[in-house]
Enzyme design. Structure first.
Site, PDB file in Angstrom:
ATOM      1  CD  GLU A   1      19.100 129.929   0.498  1.00 39.58           C
ATOM      2  OE1 GLU A   1      18.957 129.849  -0.747  1.00 39.58           O
ATOM      3  OE2 GLU A   1      20.203 130.688   0.799  1.00 39.58           O
TER       4      GLU A   1
ATOM      5  CE  LYS B   1      17.637 133.156  -1.615  1.00 41.32           C
ATOM      6  NZ  LYS B   1      19.053 133.781  -1.740  1.00 41.32           N
TER       7      LYS B   1
END
Length: 331
Positions: A178, A220
């Protein structure tokens, strides 16, 4: 140590991002979750945090739109009211259990406010414990601001993400990678695009150099958007800018992409996802890994009241269905 073949990691990564479902982020830190409870008039405690996360996980029909749930360390080690550990209950409910393993961002010395995420110390041992207790995937979040991101900051965070991802795969856990470019502020779309490109370029350079198997990760990222304090642009423009960056920098063998909501209102972030999902030529599945966009209304509806659990779960279920439909996969 749990060791899974690459095909098994790829299978889990694909389960998380395809087949009509997305990921529910319920991994707020103790401090953040306590603050959100108190804002809703709920006294913060380990029991209140447990009750709230149990409300989310045990929502009837949730697994039709949710493939995985990200938990923090406290929740991962707690039991539901019926005595089942959270990761065991999640699997029994058809939802893969995940764990947030970073310990949060701190200032990167000498770099004008840029941040570096910490948590690598002892990570291998922690991952072994999480794997033994049933974790299917993990999450590590790197944080970038459009005004402070530099090539060095991007590289340092990319290196940490790559070390984390390699350790996860070594322990049979799929890493969610992420790199979040924050949408706070009044910057324009071009500034977000530039920062996102810098972050993703550094991250994938480091992942490849570390030998991470890209078929066994989930990316992500943020959507490329103007800042929340700037004038909004049409959803189609956001989707086009986002796809341009992703197609340029994200290899086709990445298992899937699950977007973060980043503080955007639920309807708006679902509109971004819906537009992007219509791009037929994309090489990876796209879905959601939302937190606040899915749960904020449920938390407000519940407010700590046992009598409102059902109503809160219905609100959550509707938001999850909306997100799944936006991804082009009606639950």
């Amino acid at each position: 140590m749990t060791t899974l073949p690459a095909t098994a990691l790829a299978d889990v990564a694909q389960q998380l991002t395809s087949g009509g479902r997305g990921i529910l982020a319920a991994d707020e830190s103790i401090k953040t979750m306590s603050s959100r409870l108190e804002q809703e008039g709920v006294p913060a405690s380990a029991t209140a945090r447990r009750d709230y996360r149990e409300l989310l996980l045990t929502t009837g029909g949730l697994s039709a739109s949710i493939s995985g749930i990200i938990l923090c360390d406290e929740t991962f080690g707690q039991d539901l009211a019926d005595g089942r550990p959270f990761p065991i209950a999640a699997r029994e409910l058809g939802i893969l259990p995940g764990i947030k393993v970073d310990t949060g961002p701190t200032a990167l010395p000498g770099h004008g406010g840029a941040l570096i995420t910490e948590g690598l110390d002892g990570l291998g041992a922690r991952l072994a414990s999480y794997a033994d207790r049933g974790a299917a995937f993990a999450k590590w979040r790197a944080v970038f601001d459009v005004h402070t991101i530099t090539p060095y900051a991007a590289g340092a965070n990319g290196h940490a993400l790559a070390r984390y991802a390699a350790l996860c795969q070594q322990h049979g856990i799929v890493p969610i990678v992420e790199p979040e470019v924050l949408c706070t502020g009044d910057h324009d779309l071009a500034a977000s695009e530039k920062a996102t490109r810098l972050a993703l370029s550094a991250v994938f350079t480091e992942l490849v150099d570390a030998g991470v198997d890209l078929t066994g990760i989930v990316l992500k990222p943020n959507f490329v958007t103007p800042g929340l304090d700037a004038a909004p642009v049409p959803s189609a423009e956001v989707a086009a800018a986002t796809y341009t960056v992703l197609r340029e920098l994200v290899p086709a063998d990445v298992a899937g992409i699950a977007f973060l909501s980043g503080g955007h209102p639920t309807a708006r972030v679902c509109a971004f996802l819906s537009e992007l999902a219509t791009v037929d030529e994309r090489p990876w599945p796209v879905t959601f890994s939302f937190g606040r966009a899915l749960v904020s209304a449920a938390l407000h509806t519940w407010g700590g009241s046992v009598t409102e659990v059902g109503a809160a779960q219905q609100v959550l279920l509707e938001n999850c269905r909306d997100a799944a439909e936006a991804a082009g996969h009606a639950g």
